[in-house]
Design a protein around this motif. Structure first.
Motif: not given
Length: 161
Positions: A63-74, A115-125
């Motif tokens: 597992w990796y922790t990821i977050s979006s480095p760009v503004n809310e990508p689909d 939604s299908d958007v990665l939220e800014n500031g939220r972490g995901y596994l």
């Protein structure tokens, strides 16, 4: 233009424009210093496959922790995280719902993914069945991102942030 890992590029301009075929790619570990108007970039991060080797120490390896480095990508059109989006899935993308102490899976049609958007500031596994260079394409975030931890009483899980 490519910013390689361990490289730092500084752009001293209020706006950045590329021609018809121009683009900026920032590889894992590369840094861009810029405070002007947002413009589109592609960020790249290497993810190793979840395999028997990554699972030997734990049943939950890879597992990796990821977050979006760009503004809310689909997730479906501006990243390559979903590989493929038909059963059997080759990936897991999870988010944690703090108030309900529950994990939601993108490929499991979870109601937590509204939604299908990665939220800014939220972490995901995230984990994938194959080695992958994850790509996020979108406008770079040039404003501060505020995040709030809402979990106040959870004795079983200590994942916050």
């Amino acid at each position: 233009m490519i910013i390689d890992s361990k490289s730092v590029a500084t752009i001293n301009a209020k706006t950045v424009q590329f021609g018809r075929y121009g683009a900026l790619f920032i590889k894992e570990g590369g840094q861009l210093v810029y405070n002007g108007k947002p413009f589109e970039v592609t960020m790249m991060k290497t993810i190793k496959a979840a395999s028997k080797e990554t699972n030997e120490k734990s049943a939950y390896g890879g597992w990796y922790t990821i977050s979006s480095p760009v503004n809310e990508p689909d997730i479906r059109t501006k990243t390559n995280l979903v590989t493929p989006l038909v059963y059997p899935y080759n990936f897991d993308l999870l988010l944690y719902d703090e108030p309900h102490h529950t994990w939601g899976s993108f490929n499991g049609n979870s109601s937590l993914f509204t939604s299908d958007v990665l939220e800014n500031g939220r972490g995901y596994l995230y984990r994938n069945g194959s080695d992958l260079t994850v790509q996020y394409t979108g406008d770079i975030v040039t404003e501060d991102v505020s995040c709030y931890v809402t979990c106040t009483d959870d004795d079983d899980n200590k994942l916050q942030g």
